[in-house]
Design a protein around this motif. Structure first.
Motif, PDB file in Angstrom:
ATOM      1  N   THR A 546     -19.402  54.644  -0.456  1.00  0.00           N
ATOM      2  CA  THR A 546     -19.696  55.526   0.665  1.00  0.00           C
ATOM      3  C   THR A 546     -20.441  54.758   1.748  1.00  0.00           C
ATOM      4  N   GLN A 549     -23.137  57.186   6.866  1.00  0.00           N
ATOM      5  CA  GLN A 549     -22.706  58.338   7.647  1.00  0.00           C
ATOM      6  C   GLN A 549     -22.015  59.400   6.788  1.00  0.00           C
ATOM      7  N   THR A 550     -21.729  59.088   5.521  1.00  0.00           N
ATOM      8  CA  THR A 550     -21.113  60.082   4.640  1.00  0.00           C
ATOM      9  C   THR A 550     -22.035  60.536   3.516  1.00  0.00           C
ATOM     10  N   GLU A 551     -23.087  59.779   3.228  1.00  0.00           N
ATOM     11  CA  GLU A 551     -23.976  60.121   2.111  1.00  0.00           C
ATOM     12  C   GLU A 551     -25.397  59.734   2.486  1.00  0.00           C
ATOM     13  N   ARG A 557     -22.345  66.235   2.225  1.00  0.00           N
ATOM     14  CA  ARG A 557     -21.003  65.677   2.334  1.00  0.00           C
ATOM     15  C   ARG A 557     -19.994  66.801   2.557  1.00  0.00           C
ATOM     16  N   PRO A 563     -14.411  57.184   2.026  1.00  0.00           N
ATOM     17  CA  PRO A 563     -14.045  57.133   3.448  1.00  0.00           C
ATOM     18  C   PRO A 563     -13.078  55.982   3.746  1.00  0.00           C
TER      19      PRO A 563
END
Length: 790
Positions: A546, A549-551, A557, A563
């Motif tokens: 990850t 910006q995703t975690e 999430r 991603p």
């Protein structure tokens, strides 16, 4: 010992109230005339940041809390705590803000990586080990976030609705365990629970925590969570942090004088603060605080990482690799060179160094051709400038300068060099780049603020990265990026200068990065290059994961998918080389649609500063992967018994009750990809015998493999027949054992009284009857079963 009651009589109301609120971002005030010095707090789930975030004072970065729980080892957790207690003393910190024992109720939780487990017993036991280790140094801990802060969406305002039974048996259980073990602090959450904001939740903070459990420590608010003067004062909160927008101070003094808050309540809070001050050594007359350890941070970080890695797949004994049989190894993935070693938000520190997976394997395989290809890049922001061709970056503020590598700075609180924020209106990052590839290079500014970026004699960017309406917390957790390109010649050095303008007095919160990407193939070309490299190698090691910006803290999430094009990369590389090993660098579960296509899969969580060195040891068999899953990993999102985070009318209802985590999976009957407790080692175990009483299980087992190894013996208990109001089975205890080949060992696992109790009608009730007691390698791998009548 200091007579706290005598000190209370010497304090005026104003002085008492002053001790209950931050004097700045991280500390409480001193009152020198009674021998009280300032008490300093710091974030610290994986390292001790101190009162700033400054890279000129680095902090040891241990693996993430989920990784620590994956080791299933209370003694290891205590060693980790001892290290951070030692680090706290080195940095002048008296109260560490951790550990986090919120439950991993849904895999979408943005702070999943900062929490230990989906199981309250495992979370509580690991937390107890950690707390004992930290407090051995006379440094307090604050177990957090009380309670129901199991997700980030609307966390400041949302009302979490939890039934009494689930609240007691699941969500409060790890907090209760830490209090029983002598924890000195608790942090209240931002959210509300059952209609009461936690910062003023008297039914939980006062009635349950202080009265029922007998907690004698302090309750600290999460930062800016206390928003009521009278409500927070009467609702069990003891310390409101920080000074910014604090509801106490003169407002609380006035409330006491107006009779809205009894002074006895203030006295109780002050007693708790003074007791904490005594315990941590900032009150004259208290016990001497000694530092009993001289632990090596690199060694502990390495040990925790290797012990936490979970080998979930190992077809045809692909691992461990035999170095003598290798001539060429392909290492693939953006995270192989830019590993995520820690999670975003409060868990972030500036480590003294980071060993990437590529660097770790190159060092360990010095006689082998180790080649790298990026393959697929999931990072939405360009990585901070570093590596070949880059000189260390000089950071200058006023008359203070220091070096960083990579080219990024971030802090909150005190400034590097003890500078006064009021005197700083500019930060300058300066470095030199000598490209080894001619062509179009991409540079980026990321962070928040007003910037000017120059490369050579060209102004690449000038502007402000401030999204409309964003708070400073939003900016810190969700920075923005601006890119620009410039054509450079190979071998010709160019200066790179980034200037950031800062409003006077605002330099206490900074996030600034110079990003860079050299010329290279497009997305399809990168995957094709990785496939070619893998096809010509003895083994391919792909690192996927990850991004920040995703975690991260601050948001949940939206998907469990990796991603970018990482899934496609894995499948195509695995098709080109049957000996493909996938390393998953993520703090929480991700989907792995290629799981059955690869030879081996190793989960490394966020593995801390020694990431690459520990990875090399495990892949090459120097160390055994010692981890077991502290959370369930699904095959599909729709299989998760609890998944979506969708507040409705400001509420999130925990309608599943006690059926959270693997308890819910068992009730649904759906098999996950990898069950709770799963993990493979490099040897095999035969469970020989189990003897069970109401207080313990005694399990005998033999290492039947050819290598020394470690096994986590997991003990599950369930009603017989299954009680539909209770889970099919639940974790009741666990222990680690080690043995040489053909060695037989015996382990005793206590069965706590709560194993056979449920919370109903306002109290704990012992449920008599017949129980199944299962000694298991994992939830779905029972080895021995016994019947117990209680």
């Amino acid at each position: 010992m200091t007579d706290v009651e005598h000190l209370l009589t010497q304090l005026s109301l104003d002085e008492k109230v002053s001790l209950l609120a931050g004097q700045d971002f991280w500390s409480l005030p001193a009152i020198e005339r009674i021998g009280l010095r300032s008490l300093v707090m710091s974030d610290g789930p994986i390292g001790v940041r101190g009162v700033g975030w400054a890279p000129d004072d680095p902090s040891i970065a241990l693996p993430s809390p989920t990784a620590l729980a994956a080791a299933w080892d209370v003694e290891l957790a205590e060693r980790a705590g001892r290290l951070l207690g030692q680090e706290s003393r080195r940095k002048g910190v008296h109260l560490l803000l951790g550990p986090t024992v919120n439950l991993q109720r849904t895999p979408l939780g943005g702070r999943h990586f900062e929490c230990y487990s989906e199981d309250p017993l495992l979370s509580g036991e690991i937390a107890v080990g950690f707390v004992r280790g930290v407090q051995r140094h006379g440094v307090g801990t604050t177990v957090k976030h009380l309670v129901g802060n199991d997700f980030e969406t609307d966390r400041m305002e949302v009302d979490v609705r939890i039934g009494d039974r689930a609240l007691r048996e699941i969500y409060l259980a790890p907090f209760e365990r830490v209090v029983q073990a002598g924890g000195w602090g608790v942090m209240s959450a931002y959210n509300s629970v059952n209609g009461f904001s936690m910062a003023q939740n008297g039914p939980i903070q006062d009635t349950i925590l202080k009265q029922e459990w007998g907690f004698d420590g302090v309750v600290v608010s999460d930062w800016r969570a206390a928003r009521s003067t009278v409500g927070a004062a009467r609702g069990g909160l003891d310390i409101a942090m920080p000074a910014l927008e604090n509801p106490w101070g003169e407002k609380l003094v006035s409330a006491v004088r107006a009779g809205e808050v009894p002074e006895e309540i203030i006295d109780d809070k002050v007693r708790r603060v003074l007791l904490l001050a005594q315990r941590v050594g900032v009150l004259d007359g208290g016990p001497a605080v000694t530092i009993p350890d001289d632990l090596d941070g690199d060694t502990i970080a390495h040990e925790v990482a290797a012990r936490s890695f979970v080998l979930v797949r190992n077809e045809n004994y692909t691992l461990p690799l035999e170095p003598a049989a290798l001539t060429k190894v392909a290492v693939i993935g953006a995270l192989a060179t830019d590993a995520r070693v820690l999670g975003g938000g409060s868990a972030q520190v500036s480590p003294p160094h980071v060993i990437s997976p590529l660097a770790g394997l190159e060092t360990a395989l010095s006689g082998v051709d180790v080649e790298y290809a990026i393959g697929a890049d999931p990072r939405p922001f360009l990585p901070a400038a570093h590596g070949p061709g880059w000189a260390p970056t000089t950071v200058t503020m006023g008359d203070h300068s220091f070096l960083v590598d990579p080219a990024a700075v971030r802090w909150i609180g005190s400034l590097p060099g003890g500078l006064d924020p009021a005197g700083i209106d500019e930060i300058r990052l300066e470095t030199t780049f000598t490209p080894d590839t001619a062509g179009e290079h991409t540079f980026a500014v990321s962070g928040f603020g007003t910037f000017e970026l120059r490369v050579g004699d060209r102004l690449l960017y000038e502007g402000t990265l401030h999204p409309p309406g964003a708070t400073r917390a939003d900016l810190l957790l969700s920075p923005r990026e601006q890119r620009a390109t410039v054509t450079l010649e190979a071998g010709v050095a160019v200066p790179v200068v980034l200037r950031q303008s800062i409003a006077r007095g605002m330099a206490h919160t900074v996030s600034t990065t110079i990003g860079h990407r050299p010329p290279g193939p497009d997305d399809e070309g990168m995957i094709a290059e990785a496939v070619r490299l893998a096809a010509g190698s003895d083994v391919a090691v792909i690192v996927v994961g990850t991004t920040e910006q995703t975690e991260s803290e601050g948001f949940d999430r939206t998907s469990l998918a990796l991603p970018g094009r990482q899934d496609e990369l894995v499948s195509r590389v695995a098709a080109a080389n049957p000996r493909t090993v996938v390393v998953v660098n993520a703090g929480s579960p991700v989907l792995m649609p290629w799981a059955d296509e690869v030879a081996a899969t190793l989960l490394t969580w966020f593995p801390g500063q020694e990431a690459g060195a520990a990875l090399a040891d495990v892949l090459l068999g120097v160390a055994e992967p010692g981890g077991r899953l502290p959370t369930t990993w699904p095959r599909r999102e729709e299989d998760c018994p609890v998944f979506a985070i969708e507040p409705r009318d400001g509420e999130v209802a925990y309608g599943e009750g006690v059926f959270v985590g693997y308890r819910g999976w068992l009730r649904s009957g759906v098999a996950p990809l990898y069950a709770f407790g799963h993990g493979l080692g490099y040897t095999t175990w035969q469970y020989e015998e189990m003897v069970v009483t109401e207080t313990e299980a005694v399990v005998t087992l033999t290492n039947t493999g050819a290598r020394a190894g470690r096994e986590v013996v997991q003990l599950y208990v369930g009603s017989s027949p299954v009680d539909p109001e209770r889970p099919e089975r639940w974790l009741a205890g666990f222990e680690n054992v080690e043995a040489r080949p053909e060695e037989t060992v015996t382990v005793r696992i206590p069965l706590p009284p709560r194993t056979f109790e449920v919370f109903q009608d306002g109290g704990w009730v012992r449920r008599t009857g017949e129980y199944r007691v299962i000694a298991a390698h994992a939830l779905d791998e029972p080895r021995l079963t016994a019947t117990l009548v209680v």
